[in-house]
Design a protein around this motif. Structure first.
Motif, PDB file in Angstrom:
ATOM      1  N   PHE A   1       0.838  -1.197   0.000  1.00 29.50           N
ATOM      2  CA  PHE A   1       0.000   0.000   0.000  1.00 29.50           C
ATOM      3  C   PHE A   1       0.879   1.255   0.000  1.00 29.50           C
ATOM      4  O   PHE A   1       2.022   1.231   0.480  1.00 29.50           O
ATOM      5  N   SER A   2       0.341   2.345  -0.507  1.00 27.74           N
ATOM      6  CA  SER A   2       1.016   3.630  -0.396  1.00 27.74           C
ATOM      7  C   SER A   2       0.823   4.168   1.016  1.00 27.74           C
ATOM      8  O   SER A   2      -0.079   3.733   1.741  1.00 27.74           O
ATOM      9  N   GLU A   3       1.647   5.138   1.410  1.00 25.20           N
ATOM     10  CA  GLU A   3       1.485   5.740   2.732  1.00 25.20           C
ATOM     11  C   GLU A   3       0.117   6.393   2.877  1.00 25.20           C
ATOM     12  O   GLU A   3      -0.488   6.365   3.959  1.00 25.20           O
ATOM     13  N   ALA A   4      -0.395   6.965   1.783  1.00 23.87           N
ATOM     14  CA  ALA A   4      -1.702   7.633   1.834  1.00 23.87           C
ATOM     15  C   ALA A   4      -2.835   6.643   2.068  1.00 23.87           C
ATOM     16  O   ALA A   4      -3.901   7.010   2.564  1.00 23.87           O
ATOM     17  N   ALA A   5      -2.621   5.369   1.698  1.00 25.03           N
ATOM     18  CA  ALA A   5      -3.675   4.358   1.856  1.00 25.03           C
ATOM     19  C   ALA A   5      -3.752   3.805   3.272  1.00 25.03           C
ATOM     20  O   ALA A   5      -4.717   3.118   3.618  1.00 25.03           O
ATOM     21  N   VAL A   6      -2.753   4.112   4.113  1.00 28.81           N
ATOM     22  CA  VAL A   6      -2.720   3.541   5.457  1.00 28.81           C
ATOM     23  C   VAL A   6      -3.877   4.055   6.309  1.00 28.81           C
ATOM     24  O   VAL A   6      -4.511   3.301   7.054  1.00 28.81           O
ATOM     25  N   SER A   7      -4.178   5.350   6.202  1.00 32.61           N
ATOM     26  CA  SER A   7      -5.239   5.932   7.037  1.00 32.61           C
ATOM     27  C   SER A   7      -6.588   5.246   6.831  1.00 32.61           C
ATOM     28  O   SER A   7      -7.256   4.899   7.811  1.00 32.61           O
ATOM     29  N   PRO A   8      -7.048   5.014   5.578  1.00 35.41           N
ATOM     30  CA  PRO A   8      -8.322   4.295   5.409  1.00 35.41           C
ATOM     31  C   PRO A   8      -8.295   2.881   5.987  1.00 35.41           C
ATOM     32  O   PRO A   8      -9.306   2.407   6.523  1.00 35.41           O
ATOM     33  N   ILE A   9      -7.139   2.214   5.912  1.00 33.13           N
ATOM     34  CA  ILE A   9      -7.054   0.853   6.457  1.00 33.13           C
ATOM     35  C   ILE A   9      -7.111   0.893   7.985  1.00 33.13           C
ATOM     36  O   ILE A   9      -7.682  -0.001   8.622  1.00 33.13           O
ATOM     37  N   LEU A  10      -6.548   1.939   8.567  1.00 29.80           N
ATOM     38  CA  LEU A  10      -6.648   2.096  10.014  1.00 29.80           C
ATOM     39  C   LEU A  10      -8.102   2.308  10.452  1.00 29.80           C
ATOM     40  O   LEU A  10      -8.471   1.970  11.573  1.00 29.80           O
ATOM     41  N   LEU A  11      -8.926   2.872   9.564  1.00 33.32           N
ATOM     42  CA  LEU A  11     -10.358   2.967   9.862  1.00 33.32           C
ATOM     43  C   LEU A  11     -10.969   1.574   9.999  1.00 33.32           C
ATOM     44  O   LEU A  11     -11.785   1.319  10.884  1.00 33.32           O
ATOM     45  N   VAL A  12     -10.560   0.679   9.110  1.00 23.53           N
ATOM     46  CA  VAL A  12     -11.041  -0.704   9.170  1.00 23.53           C
ATOM     47  C   VAL A  12     -10.571  -1.364  10.461  1.00 23.53           C
ATOM     48  O   VAL A  12     -11.335  -2.051  11.157  1.00 23.53           O
ATOM     49  N   PHE A  13      -9.310  -1.150  10.782  1.00 18.03           N
ATOM     50  CA  PHE A  13      -8.750  -1.672  12.027  1.00 18.03           C
ATOM     51  C   PHE A  13      -9.522  -1.144  13.239  1.00 18.03           C
ATOM     52  O   PHE A  13      -9.889  -1.894  14.149  1.00 18.03           O
ATOM     53  N   GLY A  14      -9.808   0.158  13.229  1.00 17.02           N
ATOM     54  CA  GLY A  14     -10.567   0.751  14.328  1.00 17.02           C
ATOM     55  C   GLY A  14     -11.977   0.206  14.424  1.00 17.02           C
ATOM     56  O   GLY A  14     -12.516   0.036  15.520  1.00 17.02           O
ATOM     57  N   GLY A  15     -12.596  -0.076  13.272  1.00 21.82           N
ATOM     58  CA  GLY A  15     -13.919  -0.696  13.290  1.00 21.82           C
ATOM     59  C   GLY A  15     -13.889  -2.044  13.988  1.00 21.82           C
ATOM     60  O   GLY A  15     -14.804  -2.398  14.746  1.00 21.82           O
ATOM     61  N   GLY A  16     -12.821  -2.805  13.744  1.00 18.25           N
ATOM     62  CA  GLY A  16     -12.667  -4.085  14.439  1.00 18.25           C
ATOM     63  C   GLY A  16     -12.540  -3.912  15.934  1.00 18.25           C
ATOM     64  O   GLY A  16     -13.101  -4.690  16.714  1.00 18.25           O
ATOM     65  N   LEU A  17     -11.816  -2.864  16.365  1.00 14.59           N
ATOM     66  CA  LEU A  17     -11.678  -2.600  17.799  1.00 14.59           C
ATOM     67  C   LEU A  17     -13.031  -2.358  18.454  1.00 14.59           C
ATOM     68  O   LEU A  17     -13.319  -2.879  19.532  1.00 14.59           O
ATOM     69  N   VAL A  18     -13.864  -1.537  17.802  1.00 15.52           N
ATOM     70  CA  VAL A  18     -15.174  -1.204  18.368  1.00 15.52           C
ATOM     71  C   VAL A  18     -16.035  -2.455  18.495  1.00 15.52           C
ATOM     72  O   VAL A  18     -16.634  -2.731  19.545  1.00 15.52           O
ATOM     73  N   VAL A  19     -16.097  -3.235  17.419  1.00 23.27           N
ATOM     74  CA  VAL A  19     -16.925  -4.448  17.421  1.00 23.27           C
ATOM     75  C   VAL A  19     -16.439  -5.435  18.473  1.00 23.27           C
ATOM     76  O   VAL A  19     -17.218  -5.965  19.278  1.00 23.27           O
ATOM     77  N   GLY A  20     -15.139  -5.698  18.485  1.00 24.45           N
ATOM     78  CA  GLY A  20     -14.588  -6.656  19.437  1.00 24.45           C
ATOM     79  C   GLY A  20     -14.777  -6.222  20.882  1.00 24.45           C
ATOM     80  O   GLY A  20     -15.107  -7.044  21.741  1.00 24.45           O
ATOM     81  N   ASN A  21     -14.577  -4.937  21.151  1.00 31.13           N
ATOM     82  CA  ASN A  21     -14.723  -4.421  22.515  1.00 31.13           C
ATOM     83  C   ASN A  21     -16.136  -4.626  23.045  1.00 31.13           C
ATOM     84  O   ASN A  21     -16.332  -5.115  24.168  1.00 31.13           O
TER      85      ASN A  21
END
Length: 392
Positions: free
Chosen positions: A233-253
Motif C-alpha cells: 500500500f502507499s502511505e496515503a492508503a494507510v489511514s483508510p485501512i486504520l479505519l477498518v482496524f478501528g472498526g474491528g476494535l469497536v466491534v470486538g470491545n
C-alpha cells in the motif's frame, strides 16, 4: 446506560488518540527527526512505560481525592503533555513529553473503571467497562486515521496540536457530566490495598494482560510499515485501512463486554485464544492487499474483545478496598504489554527477520497467556467447589 458513562468515553477517546496515533506517524517522525523506524517505535514503548510507572504512583497519590477531581487532574496532565509534544524540538523532548502524558493514562482508566461499574447494576458491569473503553476504540477508528492524515498533510506536530484540543474538550465534558462522589468512605490503610496484589488470581490476571497485549502490540506498533512494505500500500492508503482496524476494535470491545457479562471465565479463555489464532493467520494475510485489510479488522476485533474480560477479571478477583489499585495496575499491565510488544517488533526487525516475521513470532506470546487463563479458570472453579462444600 447513565450519561456519566459517555463522559468517561470522551475522556478515554482523548487518551486513546494520543496513545495510538504514533503508529500512523512513525515514518514521518523518523524522517523529520532523523531517527530510524525502530527507534521511532520506542515512542510507543516510552509511553507504555510511562503508564506502567504512573498508574500505581498516581493512584496512591490521589486515593484520598474525590474520584471526579482525580479524573480532572489526570486530564489536565494529559493535555499539557500533548502540548509539550507538539512543541518538541527533538526526539528526546518528544519522548519525554510522551512519558509525561502517559503518567495520567493508567489511573484515568483504573479510576474510570471503578466509577463505571458503580453506576450500573451488577449484571451490566463488564458492559459498562466496555462502553468506557469504546472511547479508546473510537480513538483508533476515527482519531488515529485522522491523525495520520493530518500528519501526512501538515506535519506530525499538527496531530499533537489537534490532540491537545481534544484534551481540553474532554476536560470540559468530564467536569459537566461526571457526578460528584456520593458518600465515598475514607480510604482504608494503604497496606490493605497492597495485600490485594498478593492474591494469585490477581497476579495471574495482570500477567495475562501483559502477555496478551505484548503479542498484539508487536504488530500494531509497526502496522504502518507492514502495510507499506508487505502489502504494497502507499502511505496515503494507510489511514483508510486504520479505519477498518478501528472498526474491528469497536466491534470486538462491545462483544467482549457482553460475553464477559454472561460468563466471565469462558470469555477470558475464548478471547485470548481467538487473539492468538488471528495473529497466526495474519502472518499470511499481510502479504496481499485484500488479506491485509481483512487482517486489520480481525486483529482489532480479537485484541479488544479481551479488554473487558481481563479488566473485569482483575476487578472481580481484587474486590473491596484494593479495587482501585488493582484496576489501575491492570491498565499499567496493558501498557507494559504494549511496551514489550513494541520492543519485540523492533527486535525482530533489528535482527534482520523483516516485517513479515513480526506476526508469527509475536503470536507465540498470547499462547502463554491462554495457558494461564485456563489455569486461572481452573483455580476459580476449585475455589467455588470448596465454598459449596463448606456451605453444605
Amino acid at each position: 446506560m447513565p450519561v456519566a458513562l459517555y463522559a468517561l468515553t470522551v475522556g478515554a477517546f482523548g487518551i486513546g488518540v494520543t496513545e495510538f496515533v504514533i503508529m500512523g506517524l512513525l515514518l514521518q517522525v523518523s524522517s523529520d527527526l532523523g531517527v530510524s523506524v525502530p527507534l521511532a517505535g520506542l515512542l510507543m514503548t516510552g509511553y507504555a512505560l510511562g503508564v506502567f510507572v504512573g498508574a500505581p504512583v498516581l493512584t496512591i497519590l490521589t486515593r484520598s481525592l474525590p474520584r471526579k477531581t482525580t479524573l480532572l487532574v489526570l486530564m489536565a496532565i494529559f493535555t499539557l503533555g500533548n502540548l509539550a509534544a507538539a512543541l518538541s524540538p527533538g526526539f528526546g523532548w518528544l519522548m519525554t513529553a510522551r512519558i509525561v502524558t502517559a503518567l495520567a493514562h493508567g489511573t484515568f482508566f483504573g479510576v474510570g473503571s471503578v466509577v463505571a461499574t458503580s453506576l450500573v447494576a451488577p449484571e451490566r458491569k463488564a458492559s459498562a467497562i466496555a462502553l468506557m473503553f469504546t472511547g479508546l476504540t473510537l480513538a483508533t477508528l476515527l482519531g488515529v486515521p485522522f491523525g495520520s492524515w493530518l500528519g501526512l498533510a501538515f506535519g506530525w506536530r499538527s496531530t499533537f496540536w489537534a490532540v491537545t484540543g481534544i484534551g481540553i474538550l474532554a476536560f470540559i465534558v468530564l467536569a459537566a457530566l461526571v457526578p460528584a462522589d456520593r458518600e465515598r468512605p475514607a480510604p482504608g490503610p494503604l497496606a490493605e490495598e497492597f495485600k490485594v496484589l498478593a492474591r494469585p488470581q490477581v497476579q495471574l490476571g495482570l500477567v495475562m494482560t501483559v502477555l496478551g497485549f505484548g503479542g498484539i502490540f508487536a504488530v500494531f506498533t509497526f502496522i504502518q510499515p507492514i502495510l507499506v512494505e508487505l502489502a504494497g500500500f502507499s502511505e496515503a492508503a494507510v489511514s483508510p485501512i486504520l479505519l477498518v482496524f478501528g472498526g474491528g476494535l469497536v466491534v470486538g470491545n462491545l462483544l467482549g463486554g457482553r460475553w464477559a457479562d454472561r460468563s466471565l471465565a469462558p470469555a477470558l479463555i475464548g478471547t485470548i485464544g481467538l487473539m492468538a489464532a488471528v495473529m497466526f493467520a495474519a502472518s499470511f494475510a499481510f502479504h496481499s492487499q485484500t488479506g491485509a485489510v481483512i487482517a486489520a479488522f480481525t486483529l482489532g476485533a480479537a485484541a479488544f474483545a479481551t479488554v473487558a474480560p481481563l479488566q473485569m477479571w482483575v476487578l472481580q478477583q481484587a474486590g473491596g478496598a484494593g479495587q482501585g489499585l488493582a484496576s489501575s495496575l491492570n491498565i499499567a499491565a496493558f501498557n507494559l504489554g504494549n511496551a514489550f510488544g513494541a520492543w519485540l517488533g523492533g527486535a525482530v526487525i533489528t535482527q534482520g527477520l523483516g516485517y513479515g516475521a513480526i506476526a508469527p513470532v509475536s503470536a507465540l506470546v498470547p499462547l502463554v497467556a491462554l495457558g494461564l487463563a485456563v489455569y486461572a479458570a481452573s483455580l476459580d472453579r476449585r475455589a467455588a467447589r470448596a465454598i459449596t462444600a463448606c456451605a453444605t
